[in-house]
Scaffold this active site. Sequence first.
Site, PDB file in Angstrom:
ATOM      1  N   HIS A  82       0.850  -1.192   0.000  1.00 21.33           N
ATOM      2  CA  HIS A  82       0.000   0.000   0.000  1.00 21.33           C
ATOM      3  C   HIS A  82       0.883   1.238   0.000  1.00 21.33           C
ATOM      4  O   HIS A  82       1.886   1.291   0.712  1.00 21.33           O
ATOM      5  CB  HIS A  82      -0.893   0.020   1.242  1.00 21.33           C
ATOM      6  CG  HIS A  82      -1.808   1.205   1.285  1.00 21.33           C
ATOM      7  ND1 HIS A  82      -3.000   1.239   0.596  1.00 21.33           N
ATOM      8  CD2 HIS A  82      -1.694   2.402   1.897  1.00 21.33           C
ATOM      9  CE1 HIS A  82      -3.580   2.412   0.779  1.00 21.33           C
ATOM     10  NE2 HIS A  82      -2.811   3.136   1.581  1.00 21.33           N
ATOM     11  N   ASP A 161     -15.056   2.438   7.398  1.00 15.73           N
ATOM     12  CA  ASP A 161     -13.950   3.353   7.071  1.00 15.73           C
ATOM     13  C   ASP A 161     -14.385   4.342   5.989  1.00 15.73           C
ATOM     14  O   ASP A 161     -14.073   5.532   6.071  1.00 15.73           O
ATOM     15  CB  ASP A 161     -12.716   2.579   6.612  1.00 15.73           C
ATOM     16  CG  ASP A 161     -11.657   3.543   6.091  1.00 15.73           C
ATOM     17  OD1 ASP A 161     -11.161   4.352   6.898  1.00 15.73           O
ATOM     18  OD2 ASP A 161     -11.387   3.540   4.882  1.00 15.73           O
ATOM     19  N   ARG A 168     -14.622  12.710   7.939  1.00 12.03           N
ATOM     20  CA  ARG A 168     -13.333  13.364   8.225  1.00 12.03           C
ATOM     21  C   ARG A 168     -13.009  14.402   7.161  1.00 12.03           C
ATOM     22  O   ARG A 168     -12.483  15.474   7.458  1.00 12.03           O
ATOM     23  CB  ARG A 168     -12.214  12.306   8.288  1.00 12.03           C
ATOM     24  CG  ARG A 168     -12.280  11.434   9.531  1.00 12.03           C
ATOM     25  CD  ARG A 168     -11.370  10.223   9.390  1.00 12.03           C
ATOM     26  NE  ARG A 168     -10.005  10.587   9.112  1.00 12.03           N
ATOM     27  CZ  ARG A 168      -9.128   9.811   8.450  1.00 12.03           C
ATOM     28  NH1 ARG A 168      -9.501   8.623   8.011  1.00 12.03           N
ATOM     29  NH2 ARG A 168      -7.909  10.214   8.241  1.00 12.03           N
ATOM     30  N   SER A 183      -7.366   3.613   9.183  1.00 12.38           N
ATOM     31  CA  SER A 183      -8.078   3.594   7.906  1.00 12.38           C
ATOM     32  C   SER A 183      -7.329   2.715   6.899  1.00 12.38           C
ATOM     33  O   SER A 183      -7.910   1.822   6.262  1.00 12.38           O
ATOM     34  CB  SER A 183      -8.193   5.041   7.401  1.00 12.38           C
ATOM     35  OG  SER A 183      -8.601   5.081   6.067  1.00 12.38           O
ATOM     36  N   LYS A 187      -8.452  -1.676   5.841  1.00  8.58           N
ATOM     37  CA  LYS A 187      -8.785  -2.183   4.496  1.00  8.58           C
ATOM     38  C   LYS A 187      -7.865  -3.341   4.105  1.00  8.58           C
ATOM     39  O   LYS A 187      -8.284  -4.296   3.469  1.00  8.58           O
ATOM     40  CB  LYS A 187      -8.696  -1.033   3.476  1.00  8.58           C
ATOM     41  CG  LYS A 187      -9.888  -0.076   3.625  1.00  8.58           C
ATOM     42  CD  LYS A 187      -9.754   1.154   2.768  1.00  8.58           C
ATOM     43  CE  LYS A 187      -8.728   2.108   3.328  1.00  8.58           C
ATOM     44  NZ  LYS A 187      -8.898   3.516   3.036  1.00  8.58           N
TER      45      LYS A 187
HETATM   46  N1  URA Z   1      -5.565   6.829   2.921  1.00  6.19           N
HETATM   47  C1  URA Z   1      -6.539   6.129   3.542  1.00  6.19           C
HETATM   48  O1  URA Z   1      -6.900   5.035   3.108  1.00  6.19           O
HETATM   49  N2  URA Z   1      -7.097   6.646   4.645  1.00  6.19           N
HETATM   50  C2  URA Z   1      -6.723   7.831   5.178  1.00  6.19           C
HETATM   51  O2  URA Z   1      -7.262   8.224   6.184  1.00  6.19           O
HETATM   52  C3  URA Z   1      -5.728   8.564   4.511  1.00  6.19           C
HETATM   53  C4  URA Z   1      -5.155   8.037   3.379  1.00  6.19           C
END
Ligand code: URA
Length: 436
Positions: A82, A161, A168, A183, A187
């Site tokens: 990621h 999320d 947010r 967050s 995932k």
């Molecule tokens: N990427 C994400 O998946 N979540 C965040 O809060 C910020 C960047």
Amino acid sequence: MRAVDIITKKRDGGSLTTDEIHFFIEGFTRGDIPDYQVAAWSMAVLLQGMDARETSDLTMALAQSGDQLDLSDVVDVALDKHSTGGVGDKTTLVVAPIVSACGVPVGKMSGGGLGFTGGTLDKMESIPGYDINLDTRGFKRQLAEIGIVLSGPTAVLAPADGKLYALRDVTGTVPSIPLIASSVMSKKIAGGADAIVLDVKVGLGAFMQDLDDGEELARLMVEIGVHAERQVIALLSDMNQPLGVAVGNALEVKEAVNTLHGGGPGDFREHSLVFASNMLLLSGRFEDFPQARAAAEGALEDGSALKKFIQLVDAQGGDVSVLEDLSKLPSAPVKVELTAGTSGYIHQIHAREVGLTAMELGAGRAKKGDAIDHAVGIEVLHNVGDEVEAGDAIAVIHARSEEQAQQAVRRLEAAHGIKNESIEPLALFYGTIGRD
Ligand code: URA
């Protein structure tokens, strides 16, 4: 338990228990806890912070809010990567084929890009016919058969999320490090990852502008991995200037294919090799980093990584003839060069400005759901530290119209800083967290 008590406890600097965090996120997911309470709670978290245990609990609560994939029937170790998002970051297109060509399967689910950072799926969709919408059965079948998949999410991963991020985004609470860490990790965990290599970008074109903040985020995500019994390595990498030359979807595919052919810009090739080596190390199949690195280099040199990429595109319905003749990729009708106004050394190529310029040309989306233009973008021809002569080309703009190209020229000119004194090239990486 009441949501208001959880909000006030966090507002006053308290540490939330595992039960309180699960109660709050489960209530939010069901719709029993309204957005305004979750918004207030997010602000309390932003201001008061969360420790690693709380952040791990939040990660698991978010991960458990939807489907949770289990890939153990098709792979020994579900390996994932990621990136926190960058400009010109087409790393996955090179790293996934390298790792897979070394015998380690990579099945990756990505999202589309947003704002000034590009998304892997948008890049892949520049290849005519490439299907990003696999279902879980198709994803697993392809992972088992050819050891590589790049697709959108095949299930509803961490829906809480998505809801939380939307709140947010409009309440000024995106920059909370525990909220970002949970967050990202929720995932990955919901997607079934056992081992994850994270690219935490730091600099002018990244979420984290400051190295200390980047390190804190990286450490927290590695700690979440420890709590969740996942292996995690986090690399801190530079995002002050764009990575490689190409910024824009089809241009980035072209650069990735050239890199798989053994060419490509040196910084991008090196970034990809370091990244792939860390993934190979985490797979447990290599004794040490030098052995993993040798395997990664071998896969580029002997053409097996390129073959993997072609196999991937073919498996997902893409037109592989495009990869043999890159001129068949979407291309923009107007190409305009930006030239250096003075001689000297390049001190700055402001990555965020370059990303925003590419977005304005149509390569990225200002908001979710916007259409994008795969053909447009920018080639940034130099790196910080390079010496240029007045009149040298420093960027090429690929645009739909002359007017858009000229706007981009003005913005990119301001994004480049050229001075008389020489300057050292920027580092590619600032550190590695979580590797022995
Ligand atoms: N990427 C994400 O998946 N979540 C965040 O809060 C910020 C960047």
